[in-house]
Design an enzyme around this catalytic site. Sequence first.
Site, PDB file in Angstrom:
ATOM      1  N   GLU A  70       3.861  31.475  -2.384  1.00  0.00           N
ATOM      2  CA  GLU A  70       3.787  30.179  -1.997  1.00  0.00           C
ATOM      3  C   GLU A  70       3.818  29.200  -3.314  1.00  0.00           C
ATOM      4  OE1 GLU A  70       0.725  28.370   0.445  1.00  0.00           O
ATOM      5  OE2 GLU A  70       2.161  27.574   1.796  1.00  0.00           O
TER       6      GLU A  70
ATOM      7  N   GLU B  99      -5.004  28.230   9.909  1.00  0.00           N
ATOM      8  CA  GLU B  99      -3.610  27.859   9.728  1.00  0.00           C
ATOM      9  C   GLU B  99      -3.512  27.798   8.098  1.00  0.00           C
ATOM     10  OE1 GLU B  99      -1.449  27.073  11.689  1.00  0.00           O
ATOM     11  OE2 GLU B  99      -2.737  27.108  13.592  1.00  0.00           O
TER      12      GLU B  99
ATOM     13  N   LYS C 127     -14.881  18.392   7.378  1.00  0.00           N
ATOM     14  CA  LYS C 127     -14.685  18.464   5.497  1.00  0.00           C
ATOM     15  C   LYS C 127     -13.330  18.221   5.204  1.00  0.00           C
ATOM     16  CE  LYS C 127     -14.417  21.064   2.177  1.00  0.00           C
ATOM     17  NZ  LYS C 127     -13.666  20.115   1.202  1.00  0.00           N
TER      18      LYS C 127
HETATM   19  P1  NAD Z   1      -7.294  25.094  -0.069  1.00  0.00           P
HETATM   20  O1  NAD Z   1      -7.508  26.237   0.534  1.00  0.00           O
HETATM   21  O2  NAD Z   1      -7.558  25.116  -1.586  1.00  0.00           O
HETATM   22  O3  NAD Z   1      -8.314  24.423   0.358  1.00  0.00           O
HETATM   23  C1  NAD Z   1      -8.314  23.739   1.749  1.00  0.00           C
HETATM   24  C2  NAD Z   1      -9.740  23.300   2.222  1.00  0.00           C
HETATM   25  O4  NAD Z   1     -10.625  24.453   1.957  1.00  0.00           O
HETATM   26  C3  NAD Z   1     -10.232  21.965   1.451  1.00  0.00           C
HETATM   27  O5  NAD Z   1     -10.723  21.255   2.126  1.00  0.00           O
HETATM   28  C4  NAD Z   1     -11.188  22.898   0.522  1.00  0.00           C
HETATM   29  O6  NAD Z   1     -12.368  22.109   0.032  1.00  0.00           O
HETATM   30  C5  NAD Z   1     -11.669  23.995   1.379  1.00  0.00           C
HETATM   31  N1  NAD Z   1     -12.178  24.993   0.578  1.00  0.00           N
HETATM   32  C6  NAD Z   1     -11.956  25.439  -0.782  1.00  0.00           C
HETATM   33  N2  NAD Z   1     -12.881  26.542  -0.986  1.00  0.00           N
HETATM   34  C7  NAD Z   1     -13.718  26.831   0.044  1.00  0.00           C
HETATM   35  C8  NAD Z   1     -14.808  27.353   0.420  1.00  0.00           C
HETATM   36  N3  NAD Z   1     -15.136  28.441  -0.527  1.00  0.00           N
HETATM   37  N4  NAD Z   1     -15.371  27.343   1.468  1.00  0.00           N
HETATM   38  C9  NAD Z   1     -15.025  26.589   2.457  1.00  0.00           C
HETATM   39  N5  NAD Z   1     -14.029  25.779   2.096  1.00  0.00           N
HETATM   40  C10 NAD Z   1     -13.289  25.728   1.002  1.00  0.00           C
HETATM   41  O7  NAD Z   1      -5.887  24.673   0.370  1.00  0.00           O
HETATM   42  P2  NAD Z   1      -5.092  23.172  -0.181  1.00  0.00           P
HETATM   43  O8  NAD Z   1      -4.601  23.381  -1.628  1.00  0.00           O
HETATM   44  O9  NAD Z   1      -6.149  22.088   0.156  1.00  0.00           O
HETATM   45  O10 NAD Z   1      -3.942  23.111   0.751  1.00  0.00           O
HETATM   46  C11 NAD Z   1      -2.694  23.929   0.611  1.00  0.00           C
HETATM   47  C12 NAD Z   1      -2.877  25.081   1.518  1.00  0.00           C
HETATM   48  O11 NAD Z   1      -2.683  24.642   2.850  1.00  0.00           O
HETATM   49  C13 NAD Z   1      -1.309  25.635   1.334  1.00  0.00           C
HETATM   50  O12 NAD Z   1      -1.726  26.982   1.406  1.00  0.00           O
HETATM   51  C14 NAD Z   1      -0.406  25.098   2.573  1.00  0.00           C
HETATM   52  O13 NAD Z   1       0.308  26.249   3.051  1.00  0.00           O
HETATM   53  C15 NAD Z   1      -1.785  25.351   3.698  1.00  0.00           C
HETATM   54  N6  NAD Z   1      -1.549  24.631   4.805  1.00  0.00           N
HETATM   55  C16 NAD Z   1      -1.277  25.209   6.033  1.00  0.00           C
HETATM   56  C17 NAD Z   1      -0.935  24.453   7.262  1.00  0.00           C
HETATM   57  C18 NAD Z   1      -0.428  25.132   8.451  1.00  0.00           C
HETATM   58  O14 NAD Z   1      -0.322  24.340   9.452  1.00  0.00           O
HETATM   59  N7  NAD Z   1      -0.446  26.539   8.600  1.00  0.00           N
HETATM   60  C19 NAD Z   1      -0.928  23.253   7.043  1.00  0.00           C
HETATM   61  C20 NAD Z   1      -1.185  22.492   5.804  1.00  0.00           C
HETATM   62  C21 NAD Z   1      -1.516  23.156   4.645  1.00  0.00           C
END
Ligand code: NAD
Length: 493
Positions: A383, A248, A173
């Site tokens: 962040e 991650e 997803k």
């Molecule tokens: P997010 O947590 O909002 O969303 C990530 C994913 O989770 C999306 O696909 C979203 O639809 C899904 N999601 C949201 N709610 C959910 C739920 N209740 N159940 C299951 N899935 C759900 O993050 P974002 O805004 O898309 O990305 C930014 C974040 O990602 C930042 O915190 C960044 O640091 C992190 N990130 C970490 C790494 C790493 O390697 N550690 C790499 C890239 C991004």
Amino acid sequence: MSKLYVDGRWGGASGGAEREVINPFDRSVVATVAEGTAEDAAAAIAAARRAFDDGAWTSTSPEHRAAVLNHVADLLERAKEDIARTETLDTGKTLVESRIDVDDVAAVFRYYGNLAGALHPRVVTGAGPDVISRIDYAPVGVCAMIAPWNYPLLQVAWKIAPALLAGNTFVVKPSEITPLSTIKLFELFAEAGVPAGVANLVLGTGPEVGSVLVESPDVDLVSFTGSLKVGQYVMRAAADTVKKVALELGGKNPNIVFADADLDIAVDYALTAAFFHAGQVCSSGTRLIVQDSVYDDFVAEVARRADLVRLGNGFSPDSESGPLVSAEHRAKVEEYVRIGQAEGARLLAGGKRPTEPELQDGFFFRPTVFADCTREMRLVREETFGPIITAERFGDQREAVLLGNDTEYGLAGGVWSQDLEKAQWVARRLRHGTVWINDFGPYLPQAEWGGFKRSGLGRELGPSGLHEYCEPKHVYQNLKPTAQNWFARSADA
Ligand code: NAD
């Protein structure tokens, strides 16, 4: 383009709903895609479960699966320009960055395409001459993979390549706001030799689709990349079915500059560390921590150069950085600027939207530099995920380490000094998954990536990134079984 991929077939969403994918540069509609439902997620899980349980993919040799990975890499290279352009339209990042992403994705498929040997059984010795004992690396089963919007293709590739090599089946997803490059990747799978049902794609929101993947008893592992908050939910929700969890999450990454560093180079890297991809990088060097004696000049120079960064259309060769990904995300970044000012941080550069008429439709925000920051500030602790540098000062190397570790996260950090012994001293003490010395940003497919503390659980890339997707299984064969007579009386009766 507007489809889900389930059991080897492209189709629409069960509810018939669709979502417009927006170009962050000008808010134009790039594509309209299917908006999946909980029912679609369940169908994809069922397809992956059937494909896993029938054993056809799982029982192929690691070498066969490695060849499929290399085929995916070939096809990625063929489709590079198309995929890169799609990534730029979807995320706003520059085309140069998108091309690098596609190259990196192909490299990850190639890396795991050369790692079949890591799945060969390990012979266990020491059990005596009449025993053959070995560890098999069995696939975990059905894997759910949930990805963020900042590196849409890269983040799914870090999961898909090792999972495929290990013989798993899976459901992906992507983020609902950046699904397009993942669709393009899935379009390559059939030609590369990935059988129907092994790789499934469901588009849609986290609460509707993602939560079904996380909570399903038919999913054996969930690999999640995204925010700390959603990661915490994933871990809690996975507890009910004792799924394996790989996380991650975010970062608040220190970039420590000693007075004896090559300061011109360190300024240059401080800019890329924090402003690359408009700061929307989990490992971005947003916390600049500079030694007292050079702090004022260093930070002033960073601010001067921040004001020169050229924002623009990702397709223009003149653009050094694109916009933020969405209006909501820009609003969040702007809120952090307000928070920082209220906390007493001193704004030296940016802190506002650009004024150029041609950038008014996009979600642009000027690279921003704050001085006089302290570690108690929310601006320093949380962040922001935008183009914001907070500059703190330190006295000696102990204080540098103290500050660098004073975060709930532990993803990455950098140290700048020409005294390599001192730099190594600091690197050993930083509690972050990656530490760069006199550099900031590079990662390698063959080197583990992941976080200490609340930056996550487990590792992607490298051999550990493959073993996340394996269950070590001990097979113990007795070549000469004889009666044990432990229960001697029952043998006499
Ligand atoms: P997010 O947590 O909002 O969303 C990530 C994913 O989770 C999306 O696909 C979203 O639809 C899904 N999601 C949201 N709610 C959910 C739920 N209740 N159940 C299951 N899935 C759900 O993050 P974002 O805004 O898309 O990305 C930014 C974040 O990602 C930042 O915190 C960044 O640091 C992190 N990130 C970490 C790494 C790493 O390697 N550690 C790499 C890239 C991004």
